[in-house]
Design an enzyme around this catalytic site. Structure first.
Site, short mmCIF file in Angstrom:
data_model
loop_
_atom_site.label_atom_id
_atom_site.label_comp_id
_atom_site.label_asym_id
_atom_site.label_seq_id
_atom_site.Cartn_x
_atom_site.Cartn_y
_atom_site.Cartn_z
N GLU A 1 46.47 50.22 35.45
CA GLU A 1 45.93 49.30 36.45
C GLU A 1 45.29 48.13 35.71
O GLU A 1 44.48 48.34 34.81
CB GLU A 1 44.86 50.07 37.27
CG GLU A 1 44.15 49.23 38.30
CD GLU A 1 43.04 50.05 39.00
OE1 GLU A 1 43.01 51.31 38.88
OE2 GLU A 1 42.20 49.42 39.66
N ASN B 1 48.85 45.36 39.02
CA ASN B 1 47.65 44.69 39.49
C ASN B 1 47.78 44.62 41.01
O ASN B 1 48.45 43.72 41.53
CB ASN B 1 47.51 43.28 38.89
CG ASN B 1 46.22 42.61 39.35
OD1 ASN B 1 45.56 43.08 40.27
ND2 ASN B 1 45.87 41.50 38.71
N HIS C 1 43.28 44.37 35.99
CA HIS C 1 42.59 43.32 36.74
C HIS C 1 42.26 42.19 35.78
O HIS C 1 41.69 42.44 34.71
CB HIS C 1 41.32 43.84 37.40
CG HIS C 1 41.64 44.91 38.40
ND1 HIS C 1 42.26 44.64 39.58
CD2 HIS C 1 41.49 46.26 38.34
CE1 HIS C 1 42.46 45.77 40.23
NE2 HIS C 1 42.01 46.77 39.49
N ARG D 1 44.96 28.01 41.39
CA ARG D 1 43.69 27.97 42.14
C ARG D 1 42.68 28.84 41.39
O ARG D 1 43.06 29.76 40.67
CB ARG D 1 43.84 28.58 43.54
CG ARG D 1 44.78 27.88 44.47
CD ARG D 1 44.06 26.78 45.27
NE ARG D 1 44.94 26.18 46.27
CZ ARG D 1 45.92 25.32 46.01
NH1 ARG D 1 46.15 24.94 44.77
NH2 ARG D 1 46.66 24.82 46.99
N PRO E 1 48.92 40.85 46.38
CA PRO E 1 48.76 39.63 47.16
C PRO E 1 47.97 38.52 46.46
O PRO E 1 46.95 38.78 45.82
CB PRO E 1 48.03 40.09 48.43
CG PRO E 1 47.58 41.48 48.15
CD PRO E 1 48.44 42.04 47.08
N ASN E 2 48.48 37.33 46.63
CA ASN E 2 47.88 36.07 46.19
C ASN E 2 48.04 35.80 44.69
O ASN E 2 47.70 34.72 44.21
CB ASN E 2 46.39 35.98 46.59
CG ASN E 2 46.21 36.02 48.08
OD1 ASN E 2 46.83 35.23 48.79
ND2 ASN E 2 45.41 36.94 48.58
N TYR F 1 40.35 33.22 37.34
CA TYR F 1 41.63 33.84 36.94
C TYR F 1 42.34 33.12 35.79
O TYR F 1 43.40 33.57 35.35
CB TYR F 1 42.56 33.94 38.15
CG TYR F 1 41.97 34.80 39.26
CD1 TYR F 1 41.76 36.16 39.07
CD2 TYR F 1 41.59 34.25 40.48
CE1 TYR F 1 41.21 36.95 40.06
CE2 TYR F 1 41.03 35.03 41.48
CZ TYR F 1 40.85 36.38 41.26
OH TYR F 1 40.30 37.16 42.24
N ARG G 1 31.63 41.56 39.89
CA ARG G 1 31.81 40.77 41.11
C ARG G 1 31.23 41.51 42.33
O ARG G 1 30.42 42.42 42.16
CB ARG G 1 33.31 40.45 41.26
CG ARG G 1 33.85 39.66 40.06
CD ARG G 1 35.31 39.32 40.21
NE ARG G 1 35.53 38.40 41.32
CZ ARG G 1 36.74 38.09 41.80
NH1 ARG G 1 37.83 38.64 41.23
NH2 ARG G 1 36.87 37.27 42.81
N ALA H 1 43.92 42.72 45.97
CA ALA H 1 42.95 43.22 46.97
C ALA H 1 43.30 44.62 47.47
O ALA H 1 42.41 45.36 47.90
CB ALA H 1 42.86 42.25 48.14
O1 CA2 Z 1 40.96 40.46 38.91
C1 CA2 Z 1 42.02 40.78 39.44
O2 CA2 Z 1 43.10 40.78 38.83
C2 CA2 Z 1 42.05 41.15 40.92
O3 CA2 Z 1 42.97 42.22 41.09
C3 CA2 Z 1 42.52 39.92 41.65
C4 CA2 Z 1 42.50 40.06 43.17
C5 CA2 Z 1 41.15 40.59 43.65
O4 CA2 Z 1 41.21 40.84 45.05
C6 CA2 Z 1 40.74 41.85 42.92
O5 CA2 Z 1 39.47 42.25 43.38
C7 CA2 Z 1 40.70 41.62 41.43
C8 CA2 Z 1 42.77 38.74 43.83
C9 CA2 Z 1 44.07 38.12 43.45
C10 CA2 Z 1 44.07 36.72 43.93
O6 CA2 Z 1 44.70 35.93 42.95
C11 CA2 Z 1 44.48 34.61 42.94
C12 CA2 Z 1 44.88 33.95 41.82
C13 CA2 Z 1 44.67 32.60 41.72
C14 CA2 Z 1 44.08 31.91 42.77
C15 CA2 Z 1 43.68 32.58 43.89
C16 CA2 Z 1 43.90 33.95 43.99
#
Ligand code: CA2
Length: 145
Positions: free
Chosen positions: A98, A74, A100, A18, A10-11, A23, A107, A77
Site C-alpha cells: 500500500e 494507492n 501513500h 493540482r 480516485p483523483n 503531492y 493529516r 480516498a
Molecule cells: O497520499 C496519498 O497518496 C493518498 O492516498 C492520496 C489520496 C488521499 O485521499 C489519501 O488520504 C492519501 C488523494 C488522492 C488525490 O490525488 C490528487 C493528486 C493531485 C491533486 C489532487 C488530488
C-alpha cells in the site's frame, strides 16, 4: 514473464497538476515511466492503471489475482472507506504493498485509518512518489528470495 500490477485510485490522475504542496510535481505518467524502467530491468511485466471508480479497481484486483505475482496499490480516498477493496485484496495470495504519497498520519484524523492495510504486506507513506519505487524494489526483493 511475471506480472506486477500498480493500481491507483480516485483523483490520482490529477497528480502533478493540482496541490503540488501535498503531492509534488511528478505526474502519474512520470510515476508509470519510472516503475516501467524498474520492472523492465527486473524482467517483470508491469500493468499500471488508475481509476476513479471503486468497481474498476476491484475488477483489476480480480485480474491480478489470476495473473500477477504482486500488487502495489494507492487506493487514494478508498483507503479509508472501502471494505470492498479490502475484501478483493484479501482474495489475492501474493505480496501487496500500500503506497501513500503523503504522510497520511500527519493529516486529518480520518486519513489515519486504512482498511487496505489489513491486507497489505507493507505500507509506505510520506515518501512522495518515490514510494512507488520503494514498494516495487521491495516486491522485487521478495520475488527473488
Ligand atoms: O497520499 C496519498 O497518496 C493518498 O492516498 C492520496 C489520496 C488521499 O485521499 C489519501 O488520504 C492519501 C488523494 C488522492 C488525490 O490525488 C490528487 C493528486 C493531485 C491533486 C489532487 C488530488
Amino acid at each position: 514473464m511475471q506480472t506486477v500490477y500498480v493500481l491507483n485510485g480516485p483523483n490520482l490522475n490529477l497528480l502533478g497538476k493540482r496541490q503540488p504542496e501535498i503531492y509534488g510535481y511528478e505526474t502519474l505518467a512520470d510515476v508509470e515511466a519510472t516503475c516501467r524502467e524498474i520492472a523492465d530491468d527486473a524482467g517483470l511485466t508491469l500493468k499500471f492503471h488508475q481509476s476513479n471508480a471503486e468497481h474498476q479497481l476491484i475488477d483489476w484486483i480480480h485480474e491480478a489475482r489470476e495473473d500477477a505475482v504482486g500488487i502495489i496499490i494507492n487506493p487514494a480516498a478508498y483507503t479509508h472507506t472501502s471494505v470492498a477493496i479490502l475484501d478483493a485484496l484479501k482474495t489475492c495470495d501474493m505480496p501487496i504493498f500500500e503506497v501513500h504519497i503523503s504522510n497520511v498520519h500527519q493529516r486529518e484524523s480520518f486519513r489515519h485509518h486504512s482498511y487496505v492495510s489489513l491486507a497489505a504486506s507493507g505500507v509506505i507513506a510520506g515518501c512522495g512518489t518515490q514510494g512507488y519505487e520503494l514498494a516495487l524494489h521491495r516486491l522485487i526483493r521478495l520475488l527473488q528470495a
